[in-house]
Design an enzyme around this catalytic site. Sequence first.
Site, PDB file in Angstrom:
ATOM      1  N   ARG A 147     -18.563  -4.681   7.450  1.00 63.55           N
ATOM      2  CA  ARG A 147     -17.314  -4.393   8.153  1.00 63.55           C
ATOM      3  C   ARG A 147     -17.452  -3.082   8.924  1.00 63.55           C
ATOM      4  O   ARG A 147     -18.054  -2.133   8.433  1.00 63.55           O
ATOM      5  CB  ARG A 147     -16.175  -4.268   7.132  1.00 63.55           C
ATOM      6  CG  ARG A 147     -15.664  -5.603   6.676  1.00 63.55           C
ATOM      7  CD  ARG A 147     -14.741  -5.504   5.506  1.00 63.55           C
ATOM      8  NE  ARG A 147     -13.745  -4.442   5.590  1.00 63.55           N
ATOM      9  CZ  ARG A 147     -12.738  -4.310   4.735  1.00 63.55           C
ATOM     10  NH1 ARG A 147     -12.594  -5.173   3.746  1.00 63.55           N
ATOM     11  NH2 ARG A 147     -11.888  -3.326   4.834  1.00 63.55           N
ATOM     12  N   ARG A 194       0.825  -1.210   0.000  1.00 67.33           N
ATOM     13  CA  ARG A 194       0.000   0.000   0.000  1.00 67.33           C
ATOM     14  C   ARG A 194       0.850   1.247   0.000  1.00 67.33           C
ATOM     15  O   ARG A 194       0.326   2.357  -0.048  1.00 67.33           O
ATOM     16  CB  ARG A 194      -0.925  -0.020   1.203  1.00 67.33           C
ATOM     17  CG  ARG A 194      -2.214  -0.794   0.872  1.00 67.33           C
ATOM     18  CD  ARG A 194      -3.317  -0.313   1.739  1.00 67.33           C
ATOM     19  NE  ARG A 194      -4.628  -0.533   1.223  1.00 67.33           N
ATOM     20  CZ  ARG A 194      -5.431  -1.542   1.544  1.00 67.33           C
ATOM     21  NH1 ARG A 194      -5.012  -2.509   2.298  1.00 67.33           N
ATOM     22  NH2 ARG A 194      -6.650  -1.583   1.086  1.00 67.33           N
TER      23      ARG A 194
HETATM   24  P1  AMP Z   1      -8.657  -4.144   3.127  1.00 64.98           P
HETATM   25  O1  AMP Z   1      -9.454  -5.385   3.367  1.00 64.98           O
HETATM   26  O2  AMP Z   1      -7.581  -4.327   2.115  1.00 64.98           O
HETATM   27  O3  AMP Z   1      -9.508  -2.930   2.869  1.00 64.98           O
HETATM   28  O4  AMP Z   1      -7.869  -3.850   4.523  1.00 64.98           O
HETATM   29  C1  AMP Z   1      -8.551  -3.645   5.745  1.00 64.98           C
HETATM   30  C2  AMP Z   1      -7.651  -2.914   6.719  1.00 64.98           C
HETATM   31  O5  AMP Z   1      -6.498  -3.713   7.014  1.00 64.98           O
HETATM   32  C3  AMP Z   1      -7.084  -1.594   6.184  1.00 64.98           C
HETATM   33  O6  AMP Z   1      -7.987  -0.534   6.361  1.00 64.98           O
HETATM   34  C4  AMP Z   1      -5.826  -1.457   7.026  1.00 64.98           C
HETATM   35  O7  AMP Z   1      -6.137  -0.995   8.339  1.00 64.98           O
HETATM   36  C5  AMP Z   1      -5.332  -2.898   7.126  1.00 64.98           C
HETATM   37  N1  AMP Z   1      -4.431  -3.215   6.002  1.00 64.98           N
HETATM   38  C6  AMP Z   1      -4.682  -4.038   4.962  1.00 64.98           C
HETATM   39  N2  AMP Z   1      -3.630  -4.097   4.120  1.00 64.98           N
HETATM   40  C7  AMP Z   1      -2.682  -3.281   4.666  1.00 64.98           C
HETATM   41  C8  AMP Z   1      -1.373  -2.908   4.257  1.00 64.98           C
HETATM   42  N3  AMP Z   1      -0.816  -3.371   3.126  1.00 64.98           N
HETATM   43  N4  AMP Z   1      -0.698  -2.050   5.060  1.00 64.98           N
HETATM   44  C9  AMP Z   1      -1.216  -1.585   6.212  1.00 64.98           C
HETATM   45  N5  AMP Z   1      -2.452  -1.869   6.635  1.00 64.98           N
HETATM   46  C10 AMP Z   1      -3.188  -2.722   5.871  1.00 64.98           C
END
Ligand code: AMP
Length: 213
Positions: A160, A88
Amino acid sequence: MFVVLLGPPGAGKGTQAQRMVVETGLLHLSTGDMFRENVKNNTELGLLAMTFMDKGELVPDEVTINMILDRISRQDAASGAMFDGFPRNLIQARALDDALDDRGNAISHALLISVPDEELILRLSGRWLCRECGAVYHEKNDPPEKVGVCDSCSSDLYQRDDDQADVVRSRLKTMKPPSDLINHYKDSGLLSEFDGTRGLDEVTADLLGVLQL
Ligand code: AMP
């Protein structure tokens, strides 16, 4: 083949990744799913990650990078993976490049799915997920046959915490792929960009086309 899937939250990364792994046989590695699994199991990592996820913030790089590097050191990730939600930022991208390079591998494709902010807010605030199989629904665009129940496995659907409208806005600010990350893959000639506002099937077909499948 090691593929990274980039895009803001709600662009359809998870849905498209699920479709592409069926076609490619690649291992699907979603850092968001890995954190949520840890939260569900009340692990130390989950408790830590939750404090950032609830606020719509990134989990610290060191924690996230350690988790994903540990995961790709396992045998099932030896010949390829599809990264969804990782990297990210540029620090994470470089850590992944270095880890793959150390074992003689490299990223082969970076697939960027783009969607305008207004559309993302609508999408995220109506999103419902299956607790068991992870299937994704939308209350308006793609509702399940029976409200609150998964079509595939009949388990409960949930929203979520970080898909609530106020958190969605701040998540969009922090979670969009930054330009230096996009340029990192553009400069290496690995980046392909896709218009994620089109129908799911059309986007999947284009993504697979780039992977030459
Ligand atoms: P997502 O399902 O990809 O939207 O991720 C959900 C949450 O997990 C995000 O809002 C972040 O808090 C955390 N997260 C997921 N991927 C990352 C990453 N590559 N770096 C840091 N935090 C992450």
